[in-house]
Write a protein that holds these residues in place. Structure first.
Motif, PDB file in Angstrom:
ATOM      1  N   CYS A 153       0.818  -1.210   0.000  1.00  0.00           N
ATOM      2  CA  CYS A 153       0.000   0.000   0.000  1.00  0.00           C
ATOM      3  C   CYS A 153       0.852   1.260   0.000  1.00  0.00           C
ATOM      4  O   CYS A 153       2.012   1.256   0.425  1.00  0.00           O
ATOM      5  N   LYS A 154       0.218   2.339  -0.442  1.00  0.00           N
ATOM      6  CA  LYS A 154       0.787   3.669  -0.340  1.00  0.00           C
ATOM      7  C   LYS A 154       0.060   4.415   0.782  1.00  0.00           C
ATOM      8  O   LYS A 154      -1.051   4.036   1.178  1.00  0.00           O
ATOM      9  N   PRO A 155       0.651   5.470   1.298  1.00  0.00           N
ATOM     10  CA  PRO A 155      -0.018   6.234   2.371  1.00  0.00           C
ATOM     11  C   PRO A 155      -1.431   6.692   1.986  1.00  0.00           C
ATOM     12  O   PRO A 155      -2.341   6.674   2.822  1.00  0.00           O
ATOM     13  N   GLU A 156      -1.612   7.069   0.714  1.00  0.00           N
ATOM     14  CA  GLU A 156      -2.932   7.526   0.261  1.00  0.00           C
ATOM     15  C   GLU A 156      -3.974   6.417   0.367  1.00  0.00           C
ATOM     16  O   GLU A 156      -5.151   6.688   0.631  1.00  0.00           O
ATOM     17  N   HIS A 157      -3.539   5.177   0.160  1.00  0.00           N
ATOM     18  CA  HIS A 157      -4.474   4.054   0.282  1.00  0.00           C
ATOM     19  C   HIS A 157      -4.932   3.897   1.724  1.00  0.00           C
ATOM     20  O   HIS A 157      -6.129   3.721   1.998  1.00  0.00           O
ATOM     21  N   LEU A 158      -3.994   3.950   2.661  1.00  0.00           N
ATOM     22  CA  LEU A 158      -4.352   3.801   4.073  1.00  0.00           C
ATOM     23  C   LEU A 158      -5.252   4.938   4.534  1.00  0.00           C
ATOM     24  O   LEU A 158      -6.152   4.740   5.364  1.00  0.00           O
ATOM     25  N   ASN A 159      -5.035   6.125   3.993  1.00  0.00           N
ATOM     26  CA  ASN A 159      -5.891   7.264   4.319  1.00  0.00           C
ATOM     27  C   ASN A 159      -7.329   6.992   3.874  1.00  0.00           C
ATOM     28  O   ASN A 159      -8.286   7.285   4.597  1.00  0.00           O
ATOM     29  N   GLN A 160      -7.471   6.394   2.685  1.00  0.00           N
ATOM     30  CA  GLN A 160      -8.816   6.046   2.213  1.00  0.00           C
ATOM     31  C   GLN A 160      -9.406   4.886   3.007  1.00  0.00           C
ATOM     32  O   GLN A 160     -10.608   4.885   3.292  1.00  0.00           O
ATOM     33  N   PHE A 161      -8.581   3.900   3.360  1.00  0.00           N
ATOM     34  CA  PHE A 161      -9.082   2.784   4.179  1.00  0.00           C
ATOM     35  C   PHE A 161      -9.651   3.317   5.485  1.00  0.00           C
ATOM     36  O   PHE A 161     -10.676   2.834   5.975  1.00  0.00           O
ATOM     37  N   VAL A 180     -10.211   6.633  15.014  1.00  0.00           N
ATOM     38  CA  VAL A 180      -9.374   5.955  14.029  1.00  0.00           C
ATOM     39  C   VAL A 180      -7.925   5.998  14.493  1.00  0.00           C
ATOM     40  O   VAL A 180      -7.433   7.042  14.932  1.00  0.00           O
ATOM     41  N   ALA A 181      -7.237   4.858  14.391  1.00  0.00           N
ATOM     42  CA  ALA A 181      -5.831   4.793  14.783  1.00  0.00           C
ATOM     43  C   ALA A 181      -5.030   4.049  13.723  1.00  0.00           C
ATOM     44  O   ALA A 181      -5.572   3.277  12.930  1.00  0.00           O
ATOM     45  N   LEU A 182      -3.733   4.292  13.715  1.00  0.00           N
ATOM     46  CA  LEU A 182      -2.802   3.645  12.790  1.00  0.00           C
ATOM     47  C   LEU A 182      -2.022   2.580  13.547  1.00  0.00           C
ATOM     48  O   LEU A 182      -1.436   2.868  14.597  1.00  0.00           O
ATOM     49  N   LEU A 183      -2.023   1.349  13.036  1.00  0.00           N
ATOM     50  CA  LEU A 183      -1.271   0.272  13.677  1.00  0.00           C
ATOM     51  C   LEU A 183       0.215   0.497  13.444  1.00  0.00           C
ATOM     52  O   LEU A 183       0.665   0.634  12.299  1.00  0.00           O
ATOM     53  N   ASN A 184       0.978   0.515  14.537  1.00  0.00           N
ATOM     54  CA  ASN A 184       2.390   0.868  14.440  1.00  0.00           C
ATOM     55  C   ASN A 184       3.172   0.143  15.528  1.00  0.00           C
ATOM     56  O   ASN A 184       2.600  -0.581  16.350  1.00  0.00           O
ATOM     57  N   VAL A 185       4.486   0.345  15.538  1.00  0.00           N
ATOM     58  CA  VAL A 185       5.351  -0.312  16.520  1.00  0.00           C
ATOM     59  C   VAL A 185       5.576   0.561  17.754  1.00  0.00           C
ATOM     60  O   VAL A 185       6.323   0.188  18.652  1.00  0.00           O
ATOM     61  N   GLY A 186       4.943   1.699  17.794  1.00  0.00           N
ATOM     62  CA  GLY A 186       5.036   2.596  18.942  1.00  0.00           C
ATOM     63  C   GLY A 186       3.996   3.683  18.828  1.00  0.00           C
ATOM     64  O   GLY A 186       3.427   3.922  17.758  1.00  0.00           O
ATOM     65  N   GLU A 187       3.742   4.369  19.934  1.00  0.00           N
ATOM     66  CA  GLU A 187       2.697   5.391  19.941  1.00  0.00           C
ATOM     67  C   GLU A 187       3.175   6.740  19.422  1.00  0.00           C
ATOM     68  O   GLU A 187       2.365   7.555  18.991  1.00  0.00           O
ATOM     69  N   GLU A 188       4.485   6.973  19.442  1.00  0.00           N
ATOM     70  CA  GLU A 188       5.012   8.259  19.028  1.00  0.00           C
ATOM     71  C   GLU A 188       4.797   8.491  17.528  1.00  0.00           C
ATOM     72  O   GLU A 188       4.879   7.573  16.732  1.00  0.00           O
ATOM     73  N   SER A 190       6.648   9.736  15.310  1.00  0.00           N
ATOM     74  CA  SER A 190       7.810   9.478  14.460  1.00  0.00           C
ATOM     75  C   SER A 190       8.128   7.995  14.294  1.00  0.00           C
ATOM     76  O   SER A 190       9.041   7.636  13.555  1.00  0.00           O
ATOM     77  N   LYS A 191       7.368   7.129  14.954  1.00  0.00           N
ATOM     78  CA  LYS A 191       7.658   5.683  14.936  1.00  0.00           C
ATOM     79  C   LYS A 191       7.252   5.044  13.607  1.00  0.00           C
ATOM     80  O   LYS A 191       6.465   5.584  12.838  1.00  0.00           O
ATOM     81  N   GLY A 192       7.810   3.836  13.375  1.00  0.00           N
ATOM     82  CA  GLY A 192       7.329   3.012  12.279  1.00  0.00           C
ATOM     83  C   GLY A 192       8.195   3.017  11.045  1.00  0.00           C
ATOM     84  O   GLY A 192       9.232   3.700  10.970  1.00  0.00           O
ATOM     85  N   ASN A 193       7.760   2.226  10.069  1.00  0.00           N
ATOM     86  CA  ASN A 193       8.460   2.161   8.792  1.00  0.00           C
ATOM     87  C   ASN A 193       8.066   3.365   7.931  1.00  0.00           C
ATOM     88  O   ASN A 193       7.295   4.236   8.352  1.00  0.00           O
ATOM     89  N   LEU A 194       8.579   3.403   6.711  1.00  0.00           N
ATOM     90  CA  LEU A 194       8.323   4.548   5.847  1.00  0.00           C
ATOM     91  C   LEU A 194       6.835   4.731   5.566  1.00  0.00           C
ATOM     92  O   LEU A 194       6.329   5.862   5.492  1.00  0.00           O
ATOM     93  N   LEU A 195       6.108   3.607   5.397  1.00  0.00           N
ATOM     94  CA  LEU A 195       4.672   3.687   5.137  1.00  0.00           C
ATOM     95  C   LEU A 195       3.944   4.326   6.311  1.00  0.00           C
ATOM     96  O   LEU A 195       3.118   5.233   6.130  1.00  0.00           O
ATOM     97  N   ALA A 196       4.231   3.872   7.519  1.00  0.00           N
ATOM     98  CA  ALA A 196       3.558   4.398   8.702  1.00  0.00           C
ATOM     99  C   ALA A 196       3.891   5.873   8.917  1.00  0.00           C
ATOM    100  O   ALA A 196       3.012   6.692   9.229  1.00  0.00           O
ATOM    101  N   GLN A 197       5.154   6.228   8.731  1.00  0.00           N
ATOM    102  CA  GLN A 197       5.572   7.617   8.939  1.00  0.00           C
ATOM    103  C   GLN A 197       4.918   8.556   7.933  1.00  0.00           C
ATOM    104  O   GLN A 197       4.577   9.692   8.258  1.00  0.00           O
ATOM    105  N   ALA A 198       4.743   8.087   6.706  1.00  0.00           N
ATOM    106  CA  ALA A 198       4.121   8.924   5.679  1.00  0.00           C
ATOM    107  C   ALA A 198       2.602   8.965   5.810  1.00  0.00           C
ATOM    108  O   ALA A 198       1.962   9.932   5.379  1.00  0.00           O
ATOM    109  N   THR A 199       2.013   7.925   6.399  1.00  0.00           N
ATOM    110  CA  THR A 199       0.555   7.865   6.548  1.00  0.00           C
ATOM    111  C   THR A 199       0.067   8.739   7.699  1.00  0.00           C
ATOM    112  O   THR A 199      -1.004   9.356   7.605  1.00  0.00           O
ATOM    113  N   TYR A 200       0.842   8.792   8.765  1.00  0.00           N
ATOM    114  CA  TYR A 200       0.419   9.510   9.972  1.00  0.00           C
ATOM    115  C   TYR A 200      -0.051  10.939   9.678  1.00  0.00           C
ATOM    116  O   TYR A 200      -1.172  11.323  10.077  1.00  0.00           O
TER     117      TYR A 200
END
Length: 322
Positions: A153-161, A180-188, A190-200
């Protein structure tokens, strides 16, 4: 209201599908039941309907479909070559307005291909998605998506999901202003992989969402969010792990626990394909009578709530920047 049912889909079809019809029609609170279009091989379906006293029922209509798409068949190839299959005919009825919703516990790939090419995505939806229900420890129900339709997925896809999930939570689950929340490896943030960081930041800036930040894996069954968003690769792993909870509990004779019982697929019936223009519901391959009954109810709710129109309206609003 007309609901189309693939009578040949599922490991125990058509028997469990017929039993599911019986359960649905026998419910005392069904004052205005839907008309059920039973799509399948007449030589198998009709005798079972007769055995269960349904063949002459006014809410039952048998639609002949001499072919069946098996689980191991290539979805696109099978739909093209088996146009007289129960899935192909079901989508034809849905596309032409003969039925208002279509459900099946058959070949998942064929159902997804049929949804994409027969009725198509709602304008503005880049990628339809599928979700799963999350039983919360406090008794509530949440939603996780995507759970397998979109592995990359791209960040835009997760935004639509997130928007699709939020609409489903409010319109179908009855959750006002769903978190709505984003599944990630931490609550901060700045956490996560490139997809998570760009989606936040996309979720944070989306005015149509009540975004509450990141949640971790340990929060999935807590009451920290109503809708949790992730890519389909991650979501499918979480889904399969969650499904194993009930199996483990059954093996250890703990399945009677009230909370663990909520992990059984039959309680939810099936999962809708979110983002396509008409209601399509995909059931578990081992669907039993209760699951088929609950799939019918879900189809009814999606139709009566005009859920697809709500998606259309929200995505029109998104495209105009309102």
């Amino acid at each position: 209201m007309n609901i189309g049912i693939d009578m040949m889909g599922g490991d125990y079809a058509p028997l469990e599908a017929v039993r599911g019809l019986r359960l649905y029609l026998d419910e005392p609170n069904v004052n205005d039941p839907a008309t059920l279009f039973c799509i399948g091989q007449q030589e198998h379906v009709v005798p079972l309907l007769e055995q269960h006293g349904l063949h002459a029922h006014p809410q039952i209509k048998v639609i002949p479909a001499p072919e069946v798409i098996g689980y191991n068949e290539h979805p696109t190839k099978a739909l093209k070559e088996k146009q007289q299959s129960s899935i192909a005919i079901g989508f034809y009825l849905l596309a032409t307005g003969k039925v208002d919703a279509f459900l099946s516990a058959g070949n998942t790939g064929a159902m997804l291909v049929g949804a994409m090419y027969s009725i198509k995505a709602i304008e503005g939806v880049q990628r339809p998605t599928i979700a799963t229900f999350l039983p919360k420890l406090n008794g509530g129900t949440g939603l996780l998506l995507d759970v397998g339709l979109n592995a990359d997925c791209k960040p835009e896809h997760l935004n639509q999901f997130a928007l699709l999930g939020s609409l489903y939570a409010s319109n179908i689950l009855g959750i006002p202003d769903p978190r709505v929340a984003l599944l990630n490896v931490g609550e901060e943030e700045s956490k996560g992989n490139l997809l998570a960081q760009a989606t936040y930041p996309l979720l944070k800036e989306n005015k149509q969402l009540h975004f509450t930040g990141n949640v971790e894996g340990r929060d999935v069954f807590q009451d920290k969010a109503d809708v949790i968003v992730c890519d389909g690769f991650t979501g499918n792993i979480v889904l399969k792990m969650a499904e194993s909870f009930y199996d483990i509990a059954a093996e250890r004779k703990l399945a009677q626990d009230e909370y663990l019982q909520r992990f059984h697929y039959e309680n939810y019936g099936g999962t809708p394909v979110l983002g396509v223009s008409k209601p399509v519901i995909i059931g578990h391959g081992i669907s039993n009578a209760k699951a088929f009954k609950n799939m019918i109810h879900l189809g009814e709710k999606m139709v009566s709530s005009a859920f697809c129109d709500a998606i259309r309206s929200s995505f029109t609003q998104s495209s105009t920047g309102q």
